[in-house]
Design a protein around this motif. Structure first.
Motif, PDB file in Angstrom:
ATOM      1  N   ALA A 164       0.906  -1.159   0.093  1.00 24.95           N
ATOM      2  CA  ALA A 164       0.036  -0.046  -0.033  1.00 24.95           C
ATOM      3  C   ALA A 164       0.790   1.205   0.198  1.00 24.95           C
ATOM      4  O   ALA A 164       0.655   2.147  -0.755  1.00 24.95           O
ATOM      5  CB  ALA A 164      -0.983   0.032   1.310  1.00 24.95           C
ATOM      6  N   ILE A 165       1.936   1.329   0.756  1.00 23.82           N
ATOM      7  CA  ILE A 165       2.789   2.475   0.983  1.00 23.82           C
ATOM      8  C   ILE A 165       3.398   2.534  -0.537  1.00 23.82           C
ATOM      9  O   ILE A 165       3.701   3.655  -1.144  1.00 23.82           O
ATOM     10  CB  ILE A 165       3.755   2.187   1.830  1.00 23.82           C
ATOM     11  CG1 ILE A 165       3.068   2.300   3.332  1.00 23.82           C
ATOM     12  CG2 ILE A 165       4.827   3.402   1.713  1.00 23.82           C
ATOM     13  CD1 ILE A 165       2.345   3.577   3.553  1.00 23.82           C
ATOM     14  N   ALA A 166       3.884   1.522  -1.343  1.00 24.36           N
ATOM     15  CA  ALA A 166       4.430   1.798  -2.440  1.00 24.36           C
ATOM     16  C   ALA A 166       3.650   2.296  -3.316  1.00 24.36           C
ATOM     17  O   ALA A 166       4.101   3.044  -4.320  1.00 24.36           O
ATOM     18  CB  ALA A 166       5.097   0.246  -2.871  1.00 24.36           C
ATOM     19  N   LEU A 167       2.295   1.832  -3.446  1.00 25.19           N
ATOM     20  CA  LEU A 167       1.302   2.119  -4.286  1.00 25.19           C
ATOM     21  C   LEU A 167       1.018   3.778  -4.073  1.00 25.19           C
ATOM     22  O   LEU A 167       1.163   4.420  -4.960  1.00 25.19           O
ATOM     23  CB  LEU A 167       0.129   1.592  -4.259  1.00 25.19           C
ATOM     24  CG  LEU A 167      -0.913   2.116  -5.195  1.00 25.19           C
ATOM     25  CD1 LEU A 167      -0.636   1.687  -6.663  1.00 25.19           C
ATOM     26  CD2 LEU A 167      -2.396   1.203  -4.882  1.00 25.19           C
ATOM     27  N   ILE A 168       1.038   4.274  -2.670  1.00 26.44           N
ATOM     28  CA  ILE A 168       0.903   5.621  -2.621  1.00 26.44           C
ATOM     29  C   ILE A 168       2.137   6.464  -3.053  1.00 26.44           C
ATOM     30  O   ILE A 168       2.081   7.556  -3.471  1.00 26.44           O
ATOM     31  CB  ILE A 168       0.823   5.907  -0.850  1.00 26.44           C
ATOM     32  CG1 ILE A 168      -0.495   5.290  -0.432  1.00 26.44           C
ATOM     33  CG2 ILE A 168       0.603   7.270  -0.584  1.00 26.44           C
ATOM     34  CD1 ILE A 168      -0.759   5.163   0.913  1.00 26.44           C
ATOM     35  N   LEU A 169       3.300   5.928  -2.787  1.00 28.51           N
ATOM     36  CA  LEU A 169       4.551   6.738  -3.357  1.00 28.51           C
ATOM     37  C   LEU A 169       4.295   6.855  -4.705  1.00 28.51           C
ATOM     38  O   LEU A 169       4.755   7.788  -5.364  1.00 28.51           O
ATOM     39  CB  LEU A 169       5.803   5.969  -2.917  1.00 28.51           C
ATOM     40  CG  LEU A 169       6.114   5.858  -1.417  1.00 28.51           C
ATOM     41  CD1 LEU A 169       7.346   5.250  -1.106  1.00 28.51           C
ATOM     42  CD2 LEU A 169       6.202   7.384  -0.797  1.00 28.51           C
ATOM     43  N   SER A 170       3.890   5.632  -5.419  1.00 33.76           N
ATOM     44  CA  SER A 170       4.117   5.702  -6.969  1.00 33.76           C
ATOM     45  C   SER A 170       2.983   6.738  -7.598  1.00 33.76           C
ATOM     46  O   SER A 170       3.201   6.884  -8.835  1.00 33.76           O
ATOM     47  CB  SER A 170       3.757   4.177  -7.458  1.00 33.76           C
ATOM     48  OG  SER A 170       2.645   3.751  -7.214  1.00 33.76           O
ATOM     49  N   ILE A 171       2.091   7.049  -6.843  1.00 33.06           N
ATOM     50  CA  ILE A 171       1.095   7.987  -7.093  1.00 33.06           C
ATOM     51  C   ILE A 171       1.228   9.544  -6.889  1.00 33.06           C
ATOM     52  O   ILE A 171       1.283  10.356  -7.702  1.00 33.06           O
ATOM     53  CB  ILE A 171      -0.186   7.643  -6.516  1.00 33.06           C
ATOM     54  CG1 ILE A 171      -1.090   6.117  -7.156  1.00 33.06           C
ATOM     55  CG2 ILE A 171      -1.515   8.608  -6.856  1.00 33.06           C
ATOM     56  CD1 ILE A 171      -2.229   5.629  -6.258  1.00 33.06           C
ATOM     57  N   SER A 172       1.816   9.555  -5.582  1.00 27.23           N
ATOM     58  CA  SER A 172       2.347  10.923  -4.997  1.00 27.23           C
ATOM     59  C   SER A 172       3.528  11.483  -5.654  1.00 27.23           C
ATOM     60  O   SER A 172       3.400  12.686  -6.083  1.00 27.23           O
ATOM     61  CB  SER A 172       2.301  11.015  -3.485  1.00 27.23           C
ATOM     62  OG  SER A 172       3.171   9.999  -3.260  1.00 27.23           O
TER      63      SER A 172
END
Length: 352
Positions: free
Chosen positions: A102-110
């Motif tokens: 989830a954190i990896a996905l958040i970083l890849s969006i932000s």
């Protein structure tokens, strides 16, 4: 694929909370590669000869951190199911559970959104902002479909486009006229990126790709490895490597030719150096293709280094001296810093 756990409460294989550290995030975004990523944004302005302040140049490395983080966080998120079956990836932050998907996905969006906000805030023209956003989106497409495609050459080519794009995009941000050498350097970077991905990167992971069935250019064209790790390229992949490298060298040398101002003795010295570098790089590729050496386990190959030296010479012939020197100091310092860290880590693993 994603999880709703928060990174600080992520539960690892031992059923105990794992709190990710700075080093885990640094490994996720491949912080060691940021030096090159930041420099790729500096190439376009350098080739136009504009003089930039330290703050303006520092912006390129900030973009490098954001873009590197975006690409690799998304890449690891997409690859997680496959990486869990690859023993070589057992220590990665996502596979080991130190950072949650989830954190990896958040970083890849932000990260890409922050990057766009940064260039808008510093006043990049709309043309550069739109082009920048387009190539960020293309990077996401490549990440999502690269591992599932049956057309690896197409996907590697799109990857190379995203690698070369910062050169003209950043040049447009700082000058109205794009000289021919910028476009030559863009094509040269595209070809270097193809070498980096479809030769160096493919061969680094060739053994595991053959086991897992991942269809890369090398696998598709019949490359294999011997039991002791040497390359058996096969006739089709050998032809591909030779042709790609030959075109890459030709474009690099044409960039040098366009950058020379006359027929002074210094120009002949530059040409001699460039030809020598090209020959050394070509010989390095030859030793790989004939099985005289193994592929680099980290994808750092002499033929690619030779191409990067050619690129650096082209930049030096066109750039403002102070701007060029600052950029090189940052790049070399970054590489030296993380090179030392990698050496120490390897020494610890060997018990030296």
């Amino acid at each position: 694929m994603a999880t709703t756990e928060v990174a600080a409460d992520w539960v690892g294989p031992g059923d105990r909370p794992i709190r990710p550290g700075v080093g885990d995030f640094a490994r996720l975004i491949r912080i060691q590669a940021v030096g090159f990523e930041g420099f790729s944004f500096a190439i376009g302005p350098l080739l136009t000869g504009v003089e930039l302040s330290i703050i303006e140049l520092s912006l390129f490395w900030l973009l490098g951190i954001l873009i590197n983080g975006y690409i690799f966080a998304l890449n690891d998120f997409i690859d997680l199911p496959r990486d869990r079956n690859n023993p070589a990836r057992a220590a990665s932050p996502l596979v080991s559970g130190k950072i949650s998907p989830a954190i990896a996905l958040i970083l890849s969006i932000s990260f890409p959104l922050i990057a766009v906000a940064v260039i808008v805030a510093v006043g990049w023209p709309p043309t550069a902002v739109v082009a920048f956003a387009f190539f960020l989106i293309l990077g996401a497409v490549v990440n999502v479909y690269q591992k599932a495609t049956d057309r690896p050459i197409l996907m590697d080519s799109l990857f190379a486009v995203t690698m070369a794009a910062p050169i003209p995009v950043a040049a447009v941000a700082y000058t109205d006229r794009i000289p021919a050498v910028v476009w030559i350097a863009t094509v040269f970077m595209f070809l270097l990126a193809l070498e980096l991905n479809s030769i160096a990167g493919n061969l680094k992971d060739l053994s595991s790709d053959l086991v897992t069935g991942f269809r890369t250019v090398a696998v598709m064209l019949g490359a294999k490895t011997t039991p002791d790790g040497h390359l058996e390229p096969g006739p089709r992949y050998r032809r591909y490597c030779v042709a790609l490298h030959g075109i890459t060298v030709a474009v690099g040398l044409s960039g040098v030719a366009v950058s020379l101002r006359g027929f002074a003795w210094t120009d002949f010295v530059v040409v001699a150096i460039c030809v020598t570098v090209s020959v050394v790089g070509s010989r390095d590729l030859y030793t790989l293709l004939v099985g005289s050496r193994r592929p680099s386990r980290r994808g750092r190959e002499g033929y690619f280094a030779a191409g990067f030296i050619l690129m650096t010479i082209v930049i030096a012939l066109n750039a403002d001296l102070s701007t060029f020197l600052y950029s090189m100091v940052v790049l070399l310092s970054w590489e030296l810093l993380f090179g030392i860290r990698r050496y120490r880590s390897a020494s610890v693993r060997r018990g030296d």
